[in-house]
Design an enzyme around this catalytic site. Structure first.
Site, PDB file in Angstrom:
ATOM      1  N   SER A 316      19.987 -21.919 -49.606  1.00  0.00           N
ATOM      2  CA  SER A 316      20.004 -21.450 -50.992  1.00  0.00           C
ATOM      3  C   SER A 316      20.950 -22.339 -51.806  1.00  0.00           C
ATOM      4  O   SER A 316      20.814 -23.562 -51.794  1.00  0.00           O
ATOM      5  CB  SER A 316      20.409 -19.975 -51.030  1.00  0.00           C
ATOM      6  N   ARG A 385      22.430  -6.707 -59.538  1.00  0.00           N
ATOM      7  CA  ARG A 385      22.177  -6.912 -58.111  1.00  0.00           C
ATOM      8  C   ARG A 385      20.786  -6.414 -57.723  1.00  0.00           C
ATOM      9  O   ARG A 385      20.125  -7.013 -56.874  1.00  0.00           O
ATOM     10  CB  ARG A 385      23.241  -6.184 -57.284  1.00  0.00           C
ATOM     11  N   ASP A 479       8.956 -16.973 -50.014  1.00  0.00           N
ATOM     12  CA  ASP A 479      10.130 -17.115 -50.888  1.00  0.00           C
ATOM     13  C   ASP A 479       9.664 -17.317 -52.331  1.00  0.00           C
ATOM     14  O   ASP A 479       8.985 -18.293 -52.643  1.00  0.00           O
ATOM     15  CB  ASP A 479      10.964 -18.314 -50.429  1.00  0.00           C
ATOM     16  N   HIS A 513      13.261 -15.035 -49.540  1.00  0.00           N
ATOM     17  CA  HIS A 513      14.392 -15.951 -49.606  1.00  0.00           C
ATOM     18  C   HIS A 513      15.442 -15.621 -48.541  1.00  0.00           C
ATOM     19  O   HIS A 513      16.138 -16.515 -48.055  1.00  0.00           O
ATOM     20  CB  HIS A 513      15.016 -15.888 -51.005  1.00  0.00           C
ATOM     21  N   ASP A 514      15.569 -14.352 -48.176  1.00  0.00           N
ATOM     22  CA  ASP A 514      16.586 -13.943 -47.197  1.00  0.00           C
ATOM     23  C   ASP A 514      16.225 -14.289 -45.751  1.00  0.00           C
ATOM     24  O   ASP A 514      16.983 -13.947 -44.833  1.00  0.00           O
ATOM     25  CB  ASP A 514      16.829 -12.434 -47.288  1.00  0.00           C
TER      26      ASP A 514
END
Length: 534
Positions: A316, A385, A479, A513-514
């Site tokens: 990232s 968040r 992603d 993405h994680d």
């Protein structure tokens, strides 16, 4: 499922030869190297004889005559309401400059073609005719509206009235070392830090020649605590990837992880005291770039006497730093690893981070960034968040985990977290919001938006040309924040600018993405193979 699939949506207005009825059709075409699939997602009940028309886009030719599968899904023609005599009317067709017909003409033409578009009434499947009648005949004249309550908002109001929750980001991480840079540090966009600190942690043993050091770069909100160690035994954010025999083998390598400049976990950031004023920097902190972060890290390496890294590794924002380290100091980086990163941020990721910043800044307690002696902007930080979490994971994962399930199916629907996916986002926002400084989120996310690997060089290609060491690039199909096409772009740019040792893997993972935090098997094996391959 083939990984190179691309989707094309074509919206066409299909016209019959003698009828004026128009029905919209939406087609989704999936094109791969071996097959083309066309699906019709909406059309009228029937269509008059169609012309032999086709639609062409990006080399894909779809025959309307051969490919349509007519389904009774959507109806566009509606009878025109009868108005009082002499009343002026303007139809939607007239407003759009399209030919118009009367309701009678349209109906007749539709009947001649074998179709009259209408909107069916959808009753609940298990509702009896008697129940429908009782429902439809129920008196409505005394209905005053539902009694609404918003417990989630009431809870937030109570928190604010009590002075807000107390942040804890200054107590999240412990056991790190600190490098103190005593001289002024000039930043790319013109600001100057009179001095700065960089927090870091290490694992493994640095060999006598200091040639086995790996610098691990962090993502947006991570600390230097990537792995548990004697001074802090809590699991780190990359716990399973670092250690004896792991992806980054501490029996072979000396691993360093730094907290980036601008953060709140030991390195100098907006929450730190400005030595010039004696007050927190807050939003007087200078704008940062990824290049500034990496330059600060190399001051740490100089301090430790490490002239050349065995490898620079990051995911990232960390991947952006890893590529930047290799471009700024090619003679000091032996190998480079970039996971789910990019050569520059693209508009979608910029937009996502922009919305996070805006919702945070809209919290009145943010107060222009001057909240350190006031009330913490809890709600803005929490929602920011939640937005970020949407971009970190993927729809397929959430479909599998949550589907459309409600947390309490027996309760009446309401505007507080109701579906399981909503409760998940609410939980993630609450879990994170007090553990990170809001101003750090603003500054570091902006640095990601500003990132351009070519910054400071003649061009992007010139920057890539400097990265001539063995490179590993990893991308993830699901992603959405750093799409896999950006990883392919990095790998291709490295190859076309002269790098002969580039390995690219595309991971078929549902974790978005994680994935770099979750998929120890796929990500770990790729990293280990690259680092240990001589």
């Amino acid at each position: 499922m083939l990984s190179s699939a691309s989707k094309l949506t074509i919206r066409a207005i299909l016209r019959g030869g003698t009828t004026s009825a128009r029905c919209a059709a939406v087609f989704t075409t999936t094109t791969t190297t071996t097959t083309t699939t066309t699906r019709l997602s909406s059309a009228c009940l029937t269509l008059p004889a169609m012309h032999k028309s086709s639609f062409t886009r990006a080399g894909t030719r779809i025959s309307a005559e051969d490919s349509l599968r007519i389904k009774h899904l959507e109806y566009r023609n509606q009878p025109t309401p009868t108005l009082p005599s002499g009343a002026a009317t303007t139809s939607s067709s007239q407003a759009q400059g399209l030919p118009t017909t009367t309701a009678a003409t349209t109906t007749a033409a539709g009947a001649a073609a074998g179709a009259v578009c209408h909107t069916p009434i959808a009753f609940p499947k298990n509702e009896s005719q008697a129940a429908r009648t009782n429902r439809d005949d129920a008196p409505t004249s005394n209905f005053k509206g539902f009694s609404a309550s918003f417990p989630c908002m009431e809870k937030e109001a109570e928190r604010r009235a009590a002075g807000g929750p107390e942040p804890m980001y200054d107590r999240v991480v412990s056991g790190y070392e600190v490098y103190h840079h005593k001289t002024p540090f000039q930043l790319y966009h013109g600001g100057v830090l009179p001095e700065f600190n960089i927090a870091y942690e290490t694992w493994g043993t640095l060999n006598a020649s200091k040639s086995n050091a790996i610098l691990l770069h962090t993502g947006l909100s991570a600390s230097s605590h990537a792995k548990s160690q004697a001074k802090n035994t809590n699991p780190g954010w990359w716990e399973a990837f670092i250690g004896p025999g792991c992806a980054i083998d501490t029996n072979k390598f000396f691993v360093m992880c730094t907290n980036v400049l601008g953060s709140c976990y030991g390195s100098t950031g907006p929450s730190c005291i400005n030595p010039t004023t004696g007050e927190a920097y807050a939003t007087h902190f200078p704008i940062l770039t990824v290049q500034d972060m990496v330059r600060a890290q190399f001051h740490l390496l100089d301090h430790m006497g490490i002239q050349k890294l065995y490898a620079s590794v990051g995911s990232s924002l960390g991947g952006m730093q890893s590529l930047t380290a290799a471009a700024l100091h090619p003679s000091r980086v032996g190998k480079v690893v970039s996971i789910s990163a990019a050569a520059m941020s693209h508009p979608l990721s910029i937009a996502m981070r922009h919305v996070q910043r805006r919702v945070l800044m809209a919290d009145p307690h943010w107060n222009g960034g001057q909240y350190y002696k006031g009330i913490f902007p809890h709600f803005g930080m929490k929602v920011a968040r939640e937005i970020g979490t949407i971009s970190y994971r993927s729809g397929p994962e959430w479909e599998e985990r949550f589907g459309r399930q409600r947390a309490n199916p027996e309760s009446s629907p309401n505007f507080c977290p109701d579906f399981l996916i909503e409760t998940y986002l609410d939980h993630q926002g609450e879990l994170f919001c007090l553990k990170y400084d809001p101003n750090s989120l603003l500054y570091i996310s902006k640095a990601m938006d500003l990132f351009d690997l070519g910054q400071g060089f003649e061009s992007l290609d010139a920057a890539f040309h400097r990265i001539d060491m063995p490179a590993l690039v990893l991308g993830v199909e699901s992603d959405i924040l750093f799409p896999e096409w950006q990883q392919r772009q990095v790998a291709n740019k490295l190859r076309t600018t002269g790098n002969q040792s580039v390995v690219y893997y595309q991971l078929d993972s549902i974790y978005g993405h994680d994935t770099f935090l979750i998929d120890v098997n796929s990500v770990g094996k790729a990293v280990k193979g690259h680092l240990e391959n001589e």
